[in-house]
Design an enzyme around this catalytic site. Sequence first.
Site, PDB file in Angstrom:
ATOM      1  N   GLY A  12       0.772  -1.242   0.000  1.00  0.00           N
ATOM      2  CA  GLY A  12       0.000   0.000   0.000  1.00  0.00           C
ATOM      3  C   GLY A  12       0.803   1.290   0.000  1.00  0.00           C
ATOM      4  O   GLY A  12       0.261   2.352   0.308  1.00  0.00           O
ATOM      5  N   SER A  13       2.066   1.218  -0.411  1.00  0.00           N
ATOM      6  CA  SER A  13       2.849   2.463  -0.375  1.00  0.00           C
ATOM      7  C   SER A  13       2.376   3.461  -1.436  1.00  0.00           C
ATOM      8  O   SER A  13       2.418   4.677  -1.215  1.00  0.00           O
ATOM      9  CB  SER A  13       4.344   2.180  -0.508  1.00  0.00           C
ATOM     10  OG  SER A  13       4.658   1.731  -1.801  1.00  0.00           O
ATOM     11  N   ASN A  14       1.916   2.959  -2.575  1.00  0.00           N
ATOM     12  CA  ASN A  14       1.381   3.883  -3.584  1.00  0.00           C
ATOM     13  C   ASN A  14       0.061   4.489  -3.132  1.00  0.00           C
ATOM     14  O   ASN A  14      -0.217   5.657  -3.395  1.00  0.00           O
ATOM     15  CB  ASN A  14       1.219   3.174  -4.934  1.00  0.00           C
ATOM     16  CG  ASN A  14       2.526   3.121  -5.694  1.00  0.00           C
ATOM     17  OD1 ASN A  14       3.008   4.138  -6.173  1.00  0.00           O
ATOM     18  ND2 ASN A  14       3.124   1.935  -5.766  1.00  0.00           N
ATOM     19  N   LYS A  65     -14.849 -15.953 -11.416  1.00  0.00           N
ATOM     20  CA  LYS A  65     -14.131 -14.679 -11.563  1.00  0.00           C
ATOM     21  C   LYS A  65     -15.115 -13.569 -11.926  1.00  0.00           C
ATOM     22  O   LYS A  65     -14.992 -12.430 -11.476  1.00  0.00           O
ATOM     23  CB  LYS A  65     -13.064 -14.801 -12.651  1.00  0.00           C
ATOM     24  CG  LYS A  65     -11.838 -15.495 -12.144  1.00  0.00           C
ATOM     25  CD  LYS A  65     -10.658 -15.322 -13.085  1.00  0.00           C
ATOM     26  CE  LYS A  65      -9.463 -16.052 -12.499  1.00  0.00           C
ATOM     27  NZ  LYS A  65      -8.745 -16.884 -13.444  1.00  0.00           N
ATOM     28  N   MET A  90      -3.093  -7.462  -7.688  1.00  0.00           N
ATOM     29  CA  MET A  90      -2.430  -8.582  -8.359  1.00  0.00           C
ATOM     30  C   MET A  90      -3.338  -9.470  -9.213  1.00  0.00           C
ATOM     31  O   MET A  90      -2.989 -10.607  -9.497  1.00  0.00           O
ATOM     32  CB  MET A  90      -1.716  -9.453  -7.309  1.00  0.00           C
ATOM     33  CG  MET A  90      -0.724  -8.695  -6.457  1.00  0.00           C
ATOM     34  SD  MET A  90       0.592  -7.949  -7.429  1.00  0.00           S
ATOM     35  CE  MET A  90       1.577  -9.403  -7.748  1.00  0.00           C
ATOM     36  N   ARG A  91      -4.502  -8.962  -9.594  1.00  0.00           N
ATOM     37  CA  ARG A  91      -5.390  -9.767 -10.429  1.00  0.00           C
ATOM     38  C   ARG A  91      -5.743  -9.023 -11.705  1.00  0.00           C
ATOM     39  O   ARG A  91      -5.729  -7.798 -11.726  1.00  0.00           O
ATOM     40  CB  ARG A  91      -6.704 -10.060  -9.690  1.00  0.00           C
ATOM     41  CG  ARG A  91      -6.564 -11.087  -8.642  1.00  0.00           C
ATOM     42  CD  ARG A  91      -7.792 -11.139  -7.758  1.00  0.00           C
ATOM     43  NE  ARG A  91      -7.433 -11.787  -6.529  1.00  0.00           N
ATOM     44  CZ  ARG A  91      -7.457 -13.106  -6.358  1.00  0.00           C
ATOM     45  NH1 ARG A  91      -7.899 -13.885  -7.309  1.00  0.00           N
ATOM     46  NH2 ARG A  91      -7.059 -13.637  -5.224  1.00  0.00           N
ATOM     47  N   ASN A 107      -3.369   1.802 -13.920  1.00  0.00           N
ATOM     48  CA  ASN A 107      -2.488   0.904 -13.161  1.00  0.00           C
ATOM     49  C   ASN A 107      -1.099   1.508 -13.112  1.00  0.00           C
ATOM     50  O   ASN A 107      -0.697   2.225 -14.025  1.00  0.00           O
ATOM     51  CB  ASN A 107      -2.437  -0.457 -13.878  1.00  0.00           C
ATOM     52  CG  ASN A 107      -1.515  -1.450 -13.195  1.00  0.00           C
ATOM     53  OD1 ASN A 107      -1.538  -1.595 -11.954  1.00  0.00           O
ATOM     54  ND2 ASN A 107      -0.688  -2.142 -13.962  1.00  0.00           N
ATOM     55  N   HIS A 109       2.920   0.325 -12.829  1.00  0.00           N
ATOM     56  CA  HIS A 109       3.778  -0.860 -12.977  1.00  0.00           C
ATOM     57  C   HIS A 109       5.241  -0.423 -12.900  1.00  0.00           C
ATOM     58  O   HIS A 109       5.620   0.586 -13.505  1.00  0.00           O
ATOM     59  CB  HIS A 109       3.476  -1.535 -14.329  1.00  0.00           C
ATOM     60  CG  HIS A 109       4.268  -2.780 -14.530  1.00  0.00           C
ATOM     61  ND1 HIS A 109       3.974  -3.963 -13.871  1.00  0.00           N
ATOM     62  CD2 HIS A 109       5.368  -3.028 -15.281  1.00  0.00           C
ATOM     63  CE1 HIS A 109       4.857  -4.887 -14.227  1.00  0.00           C
ATOM     64  NE2 HIS A 109       5.708  -4.337 -15.084  1.00  0.00           N
TER      65      HIS A 109
HETATM   66  C1  GRF Z   1       4.366  -1.330  -6.988  1.00  0.00           C
HETATM   67  O1  GRF Z   1       5.710  -1.527  -7.342  1.00  0.00           O
HETATM   68  C2  GRF Z   1       3.491  -1.186  -8.208  1.00  0.00           C
HETATM   69  O2  GRF Z   1       4.141  -0.562  -9.269  1.00  0.00           O
HETATM   70  C3  GRF Z   1       3.199  -2.627  -8.547  1.00  0.00           C
HETATM   71  O3  GRF Z   1       3.032  -3.259  -7.311  1.00  0.00           O
HETATM   72  C4  GRF Z   1       3.775  -2.561  -6.316  1.00  0.00           C
HETATM   73  C5  GRF Z   1       2.804  -2.201  -5.237  1.00  0.00           C
HETATM   74  O4  GRF Z   1       3.445  -1.613  -4.139  1.00  0.00           O
HETATM   75  N1  GRF Z   1       2.061  -2.737  -9.422  1.00  0.00           N
HETATM   76  P1  GRF Z   1       2.587  -0.880  -3.029  1.00  0.00           P
HETATM   77  O5  GRF Z   1       1.552  -1.887  -2.542  1.00  0.00           O
HETATM   78  O6  GRF Z   1       1.944   0.323  -3.636  1.00  0.00           O
HETATM   79  O7  GRF Z   1       3.579  -0.537  -1.953  1.00  0.00           O
END
Ligand code: GRF
Length: 201
Positions: A12-14, A65, A90-91, A107, A109
């Site tokens: 959850g850092s983002n 799903k 992650m899905r 998203n 990435h």
């Molecule tokens: C990040 O590196 C994002 O780019 C990728 O998954 C990671 C998630 O990190 N899709 P966080 O949960 O936001 O810390």
Amino acid sequence: MLKVGVLASGRGSNLFALLQKCNSKRISAQIVVVLADNSQAKALTIAEEHKIPAIYVNPKAYSSKAEYNLALVQRLKSYGVELVVLAGYMRILDHNFLQAFPNKVINIHPSLLPAFPGLNAQGQALKYGVKYAGCTVHYVDGGMDTGPIIAQAVVPVLPEDTEEGLAKRILVEEHKLLPKVVGWIAAGKVKLKGNQVVVSN
Ligand code: GRF
């Protein structure tokens, strides 16, 4: 205020970076709900600490799903979500989900897409020997880390880089790029023309 729903699976850092930016009032967006497919996701705790509805939606509780995706859509719609942000989710989202939010799902990435989609993008980049890595924010189109690219940030790969070190430096850029893009979308600056994204000043 653009109403944002965040989907996450882990750390959850983002999410945290986006929350900080929203709280600073420097962008015209507000996170109204956080959904996770993992009960242990730290993202849920972060949301709770910020008094934002944090909901664990258990994929195993649904028979398919499609049902699961529908459950996500229903929750997001019930909070009036206008933009869905995948922040470490992650899905793969299904067609019906994407139809419910046309061009409203983004998203982040940790690679310069289209290079190194999927898991462990930073490790893939290091192994390949690229000189520049980075991160990408893109619209989600149903593939794995595919869809029109909105913005990227470049991070040089250093000769002595480890996967951990590189991932850390990319993450610093992720935390700037994602809130920036959400701010642009909230300000109506992002237009999609075919596969190209045009960002106006
Ligand atoms: C990040 O590196 C994002 O780019 C990728 O998954 C990671 C998630 O990190 N899709 P966080 O949960 O936001 O810390």
